[in-house]
Design an enzyme around this catalytic site. Structure first.
Site: not given
Length: 700
Positions: A342, A378
């Site tokens: 993330d 990401e």
């Protein structure tokens, strides 16, 4: 209680069959107390007797799995200098492998008084916070092995442990929304039917329920609020006796037995302790200045590249060690097959700017365990210069945000999207080839947990997040969506039909694109979030899969299965190398060619014409490498793919006979369940319906 010196390594609580070794890093601590709790909550405090290289440690004979514990750290409390030690606050072990309970929002969790924020609070938090748990490290894996599926054969299914099965009627109630439910045979059958090779689980590291959400009757559903980097989230366990570790391991074992990999969405960029007004649960009270990036001119405040209040300090060696130890633990002890990071750009910030050669990536590159699993970034964060699609090191694959945006734009009719559309569906060589990566560096997705579902993408022009209690101010405003003429649900049959066709168009585009496709849980059966594009706090029917829709959306499931099977059976849709646009060994034809609807090769002017939204793509089945990743010889069919992004039917002329004289229809998004007989042996010219795709296979 008898206490031996123990060892400074490994960190955390380690049971060896005789007792448990406890070790905690803190550079600022003056004394560290280990706190043991019995079943009634009574606390016993033991001062750790030894400290080596800032690691406090001790061994307690007779302490066995199931023991609840925490730490109290005595040291400086001087927020202006970045120090926030407070022995009144019971702290989690950063290396806890299981965590019991949740926080309740009580004022004692905070190191200051609500009425007087400048005064340190000595209210004891033990009764209101979570406890670390000593685990049994032994598990019968029954010969489990990592499937090690090659990237180009991978189809990822992004899923939420709870939301995927909470409403599944064929799963026992006690297993719904749990690790066990996710690996239930009925779910494995569903994955196999769809051709799924890997489930990518939204955060399962132990996370915190935000009191302000609980007060509003909401919950932190997504889980991007980690507090325990080695502990599986306790609320996802079917059992209530602290057996979440074994249940998670059993889930992985069953999925591996079915040939399905497990990828974890991990959040190492920030923690659940929030900004300077947040609770003291773990890192803040252990060594705040080591674990977090504080502002250089005023250390009581945090640098925030994540939008969550704090940023984990990956420049510190012990923080880097924690991250790497966590990753290795999940691979070696929990047998997971990869990670999706993330806001991964935050991990690349050495000082301020994102640094592609940051220490974290160097450590991953040389690590013999972590470097061998799937690593998905990401590739952005919310800080300046944080959008880094295409800039990660060679080992890494990336969520390709440019792919998502371009495919959405093409199918909603944006002008000038065709040229970039061609780049994206052929693997985004402009982003990845220069760094020595392959097409599978691109993880292709149309939707993800963050944003509209596929159904909502074709049903809403704007977000509808009122249920989140933030006056619809949260969530993305620029969704690149199109409601097909009416906002939200409608009984207008033509609009319903167009929406279904648009879903098929985007699913087909993704599944025949070079790279790694990622399908989001429930998109295959039309899951809707009622226009909510930021359902992070909706732990309810808004986010859960409604499995009763499976009957209503049987056509969409069958169609998705049809196209995933096409991808699985034909390597030309999942090449290991980029196209070269040149003739190949076994054919005089180029490996790829592009044609106008008139059947003529595309010119530069054709690509640059803003209103052009239709093209033919020829894929030469003889143009793939001679052997696959396992050394098996590969031969394949050739295909013509007709993309019609216009709002009207267009007559397409097939390329000249050197490309093939007879073609069979294998996919038609305007006729999803059966090839139209008029195309059974396509020759010469054919009509392609408005906003649709037809895929032809060369007939022999």
């Amino acid at each position: 209680m008898e206490t031996w010196p123990g060892t400074a390594y490994p960190l955390g609580a380690t049971y060896d069959g005789i007792g448990t070794n406890f070790a905690l890093f803190s550079e600022v601590a003056e004394r560290v107390e280990l706190c043991l709790f019995d079943t009634d909550g009574a606390e016993t405090r033991i001062t750790l007797p030894e400290v080596d290289a800032f690691v406090w440690h001790g061994f307690l004979p007779g302490v066995t799995p199931g023991q609840r514990y925490g730490f109290r750290v005595h040291g400086p409390y001087d927020p202006s200098r970045g120090h926030r030690c407070n022995p009144a606050k019971l702290l989690l072990d950063p290396y806890a492998k299981a965590i019991d309970g949740q926080i309740d929002g009580d004022e004692s969790l905070f190191s200051y008084h609500f009425a007087h924020p400048d005064d340190r609070s000595d209210l004891d938090s033990a009764a209101h916070t979570m406890k670390s748990v000593v685990i049994n490290p032994f598990f019968d894996w029954r010969g489990d092995r990592h499937p090690r599926r090659p990237y180009n054969e991978t189809l990822i299914y992004e899923a939420h442990v709870r939301g995927l099965t909470m409403q599944h009627p064929e799963i026992p109630k006690e297993m719904r929304g749990t690790y066990s439910g996710l690996a239930h045979p009925v779910m494995i059958d569903h994955y196999h039917r769809l051709g799924i090779t890997a489930v990518e689980l939204m955060p399962v590291h132990q996370f915190v329920q935000d009191p302000h959400l609980v007060d509003k009757g909401l919950r932190n559903y997504w889980g991007y609020n980690t507090i325990g980097f080695l502990a599986p989230h306790n609320a996802y366990a079917a059992s209530s006796d602290g057996q979440q570790v074994q249940e998670f391991q059993a889930m992985v074992r069953e999925l591996h037995r079915a040939g399905i990999e497990v990828i974890l969405d991990v959040v190492y960029n920030h923690t659940a302790e929030g900004d300077h007004k947040g609770p003291t649960l773990c890192f803040r009270g252990i060594d705040n200045a080591a674990y977090y990036r504080t502002m250089p001119d005023d250390a009581q405040y945090y640098m925030d590249y994540t939008g969550t209040g704090n940023t984990f300090n990956v420049r510190h060696p012990h923080v880097l060690q924690l991250i790497m130890d966590s990753l290795r633990y999940w691979v070696l002890e929990m047998h997971v097959d990869g990670f999706r990071f993330d806001l991964a750009a935050t991990l690349a910030r050495e000082l301020h700017d994102v640094d592609r050669l940051a220490t974290f990536f160097d450590l991953v590159q040389q690590d013999p365990v972590v470097s061998q699993v799937k690593l998905i970034a990401e590739p952005w964060d919310v800080g300046e210069g944080g959008y880094q699609v295409g800039n990660f090191p060679p080992l890494w694959t990336e969520w390709n945000g440019k792919y998502r945006d371009t495919v959405r734009d093409f199918w909603r009719g944006e002008p000038g999207a065709l040229a970039e559309f061609a780049y994206r569906i052929t693997g985004s060589s402009d982003l990845y080839e220069f760094s020595g990566r392959r097409p599978f560096a691109s993880v292709n997705f149309i939707t993800a947990h963050d944003g509209f579902t596929l159904h909502d993408l074709v049903s809403y022009n704007v977000k509808h997040n009122e249920a989140n209690g933030e006056d619809n101010k949260d969530g993305e405003n620029h969704n690149r969506s199109w409601n097909c003429g009416v906002e939200g649900p409608t009984d207008h049959l033509e609009i319903v039909a167009l929406r279904e066709q648009q879903k098929r168009n985007m699913l087909t585009t993704m599944l025949i694109s070079q790279g790694v496709p990622m399908l989001v849980y429930g998109d295959e059966l039309g899951r809707s979030q009622r226009g909510n594009n930021n359902a992070y706090c909706q732990d309810n029917a808004v986010s859960w899969v409604d499995w009763s829709q499976a009957r209503e959306d049987w056509t969409l499931i069958e169609f998705t299965t049809q196209v995933t099977r096409l991808r699985r059976d034909h390597a030309v849709f999942r090449r290991r190398r980029f196209f070269q646009g040149q003739p190949v060994k076994r054919s005089a034809l180029d490996d790829i060619a592009w044609f106008t609807p008139a059947g003529e090769e595309m010119s530069n002017q054709d690509w640059d014409t803003a209103y052009v939204r239709s093209v033919i793509m020829f894929l030469n089945g003889q143009g793939i490498p001679d052997h696959d990743a396992r050394g098996q010889r590969v031969t394949d069919d050739s295909f013509l793919v007709f993309f019609n992004g216009h709002h009207e039917t267009i007559g397409f002329r097939l390329p000249d006979s050197s490309y093939g004289e007879s073609w069979e229809v294998c996919v038609d998004t305007a006729a999803p369940m059966a090839a139209d007989e008029r195309y059974a042996k396509a020759r010469g010219e054919m009509q392609v319906d408005a906003r649709s795709i037809i895929i032809l296979r060369k007939a022999f």
